[in-house]
Design a protein around this motif. Structure first.
Motif, short mmCIF file in Angstrom:
data_model
loop_
_atom_site.label_atom_id
_atom_site.label_comp_id
_atom_site.label_asym_id
_atom_site.label_seq_id
_atom_site.Cartn_x
_atom_site.Cartn_y
_atom_site.Cartn_z
N ARG A 103 34.00 28.12 22.64
CA ARG A 103 34.17 27.48 21.34
C ARG A 103 35.45 26.66 21.26
NH1 ARG A 103 31.53 30.65 16.70
NH2 ARG A 103 29.77 31.66 17.72
N TRP A 104 35.45 25.74 20.31
CA TRP A 104 36.66 24.98 20.03
C TRP A 104 37.63 25.85 19.24
CZ3 TRP A 104 37.09 21.08 23.02
CH2 TRP A 104 35.98 20.32 23.39
N GLY A 105 38.92 25.67 19.52
CA GLY A 105 39.93 26.46 18.82
C GLY A 105 40.20 25.97 17.41
N GLY A 106 39.57 24.90 17.00
CA GLY A 106 39.71 24.36 15.65
C GLY A 106 38.61 23.35 15.41
N HIS A 156 35.75 32.39 24.27
CA HIS A 156 36.90 31.66 24.78
C HIS A 156 37.12 30.44 23.90
CE1 HIS A 156 35.02 33.71 28.34
NE2 HIS A 156 36.26 34.16 28.43
N LEU A 157 38.37 30.15 23.58
CA LEU A 157 38.70 29.04 22.70
C LEU A 157 39.39 27.93 23.48
CD1 LEU A 157 40.05 31.03 19.61
CD2 LEU A 157 37.71 30.25 20.05
N TYR A 158 39.05 26.67 23.14
CA TYR A 158 39.57 25.52 23.86
C TYR A 158 40.06 24.46 22.88
CZ TYR A 158 36.79 27.65 27.60
OH TYR A 158 36.24 28.53 28.50
N VAL A 159 41.02 23.65 23.33
CA VAL A 159 41.49 22.50 22.54
C VAL A 159 41.64 21.30 23.47
CG1 VAL A 159 42.68 23.81 20.74
CG2 VAL A 159 43.91 23.20 22.84
N LEU A 160 41.41 20.13 22.91
CA LEU A 160 41.67 18.89 23.62
C LEU A 160 43.17 18.61 23.57
CD1 LEU A 160 38.75 16.91 22.00
CD2 LEU A 160 38.82 17.69 24.38
N THR A 161 43.69 17.97 24.61
CA THR A 161 45.14 17.73 24.67
C THR A 161 45.42 16.26 24.97
OG1 THR A 161 45.10 18.37 27.02
CG2 THR A 161 45.69 20.07 25.41
N PRO A 162 46.56 15.74 24.48
CA PRO A 162 46.93 14.35 24.75
C PRO A 162 47.47 14.18 26.16
CG PRO A 162 48.61 15.41 23.42
CD PRO A 162 47.49 16.40 23.55
N ILE A 184 35.55 21.25 31.93
CA ILE A 184 34.84 20.31 31.06
C ILE A 184 35.79 19.75 30.00
CG2 ILE A 184 33.07 20.10 29.27
CD1 ILE A 184 31.35 22.04 30.90
N VAL A 185 36.52 20.65 29.34
CA VAL A 185 37.43 20.23 28.28
C VAL A 185 38.55 19.36 28.84
CG1 VAL A 185 39.08 21.06 26.54
CG2 VAL A 185 36.87 22.21 26.81
N GLN A 186 39.03 19.67 30.03
CA GLN A 186 40.05 18.84 30.66
C GLN A 186 39.54 17.42 30.90
OE1 GLN A 186 41.43 20.23 34.46
NE2 GLN A 186 43.21 18.89 34.47
N SER A 187 38.30 17.29 31.37
CA SER A 187 37.72 15.96 31.58
C SER A 187 37.53 15.24 30.25
CB SER A 187 36.39 16.09 32.32
OG SER A 187 36.58 16.58 33.62
N MET A 188 37.16 15.96 29.20
CA MET A 188 37.01 15.34 27.89
C MET A 188 38.35 14.84 27.37
SD MET A 188 34.25 18.02 26.22
CE MET A 188 34.08 17.16 24.64
N SER A 189 39.43 15.58 27.62
CA SER A 189 40.76 15.11 27.22
C SER A 189 41.12 13.83 27.96
CB SER A 189 41.80 16.20 27.52
OG SER A 189 41.61 17.34 26.71
N LEU A 190 40.77 13.75 29.24
CA LEU A 190 41.04 12.54 30.02
C LEU A 190 40.24 11.35 29.48
CD1 LEU A 190 41.09 14.04 33.62
CD2 LEU A 190 43.05 13.26 32.27
N LEU A 191 39.03 11.61 29.00
CA LEU A 191 38.23 10.54 28.40
C LEU A 191 38.91 9.98 27.15
CD1 LEU A 191 34.57 11.88 28.68
CD2 LEU A 191 35.55 9.90 29.85
N LEU A 192 39.52 10.84 26.35
CA LEU A 192 40.23 10.36 25.16
C LEU A 192 41.44 9.52 25.57
CD1 LEU A 192 40.12 13.45 22.76
CD2 LEU A 192 38.63 11.44 22.81
N ALA A 193 42.08 9.89 26.68
CA ALA A 193 43.18 9.07 27.18
C ALA A 193 42.68 7.69 27.61
CB ALA A 193 43.86 9.77 28.35
N ASP A 194 41.51 7.65 28.26
CA ASP A 194 40.91 6.37 28.66
C ASP A 194 40.57 5.52 27.45
OD1 ASP A 194 41.11 7.21 31.30
OD2 ASP A 194 39.04 7.91 31.39
N LEU A 195 39.97 6.13 26.44
CA LEU A 195 39.62 5.39 25.23
C LEU A 195 40.88 4.87 24.53
CD1 LEU A 195 37.53 4.43 23.17
CD2 LEU A 195 37.68 6.68 22.07
#
Length: 209
Positions: A85-88, A31-37, A176-187
């Protein structure tokens, strides 16, 4: 009819190849995942901005530099998800998401995000060094990073550290990836605040800090 040794050998060989193909098919499925803004950035507005900012550098620890998603099974042990896995490239994906998030944070100001290779040098450069960015066994995603803001003359005008967590709402790696995207928004919000302050101090010294 008795099978000849050659015929028997071919049957065994074909059976082995079939089994190997099935095994390969199972192990390569992923399965492939990407972080989103936060939302989609309006990149068309960049040209109208007068005060420009760029993410000059983003560094990550070596253990995250792989296609598999890494999490922690304990504070001292990493868990490698072979089929998740990450999609990129994670570093490039993170850097782009951070740039998009900051562009969104600056929408109501006269600040624009530009790529590092833009024709005109940005007024501010942001350097980010990530030391931890993964899910932990406490049911949360963690992000630890040191970052600094550098002006157009190469002077460091802000240095900070961020320790951020987000609960993982749901099961599986998509949560997990959704929470990681939210962390990038917080940062991004933490970085945007001093950039906005510096912008107002630079363009309007009378503006309250």
């Amino acid at each position: 009819m008795r099978a000849t040794p050659i015929r028997t050998g071919l049957i065994v060989l074909l059976a082995g190849l079939t089994a190997a193909a099935c095994t390969t098919s199972k192990t390569t499925a992923s399965h492939l995942y990407v972080l989103t803004p936060m939302t989609h950035a309006e990149t068309a507005q960049i040209k109208s901005k007068l005060f420009t900012v760029a993410i000059a550098r983003l560094m990550m620890p070596a253990y995250l530099d792989r296609p598999q998603i890494v999490s922690r099974s304990s504070s001292h042990q990493l868990l490698l998800a072979e089929a998740e896995r990450w999609g990129g490239n994670l570093n490039k994906n993170t850097r782009q998401v951070m740039a998009d998030n900051l562009a969104i944070a600056f929408e109501s100001s006269n600040i624009g995000m530009v790529p590092v290779d833009a024709e005109q040098a940005p007024r501010l450069n942001i350097e980010i060094e990530v030391s931890s960015f993964e899910a932990w066994p406490d049911g949360k995603a963690h992000l630890a990073a040191n970052w600094r803001i550098i002006n157009e003359h190469g002077d460091i005008i802000e240095t900070r550290s961020s320790e951020l967590t987000r609960p993982i709402s749901g099961k599986g790696y998509e949560a997990i990836v959704q929470s990681m995207s939210l962390l990038l928004a917080d940062l991004s919000r933490e970085i945007a605040a001093p950039v906005l302050r510096i912008y107002h101090e630079t363009t309007d010294p009378s503006h309250p800090s």
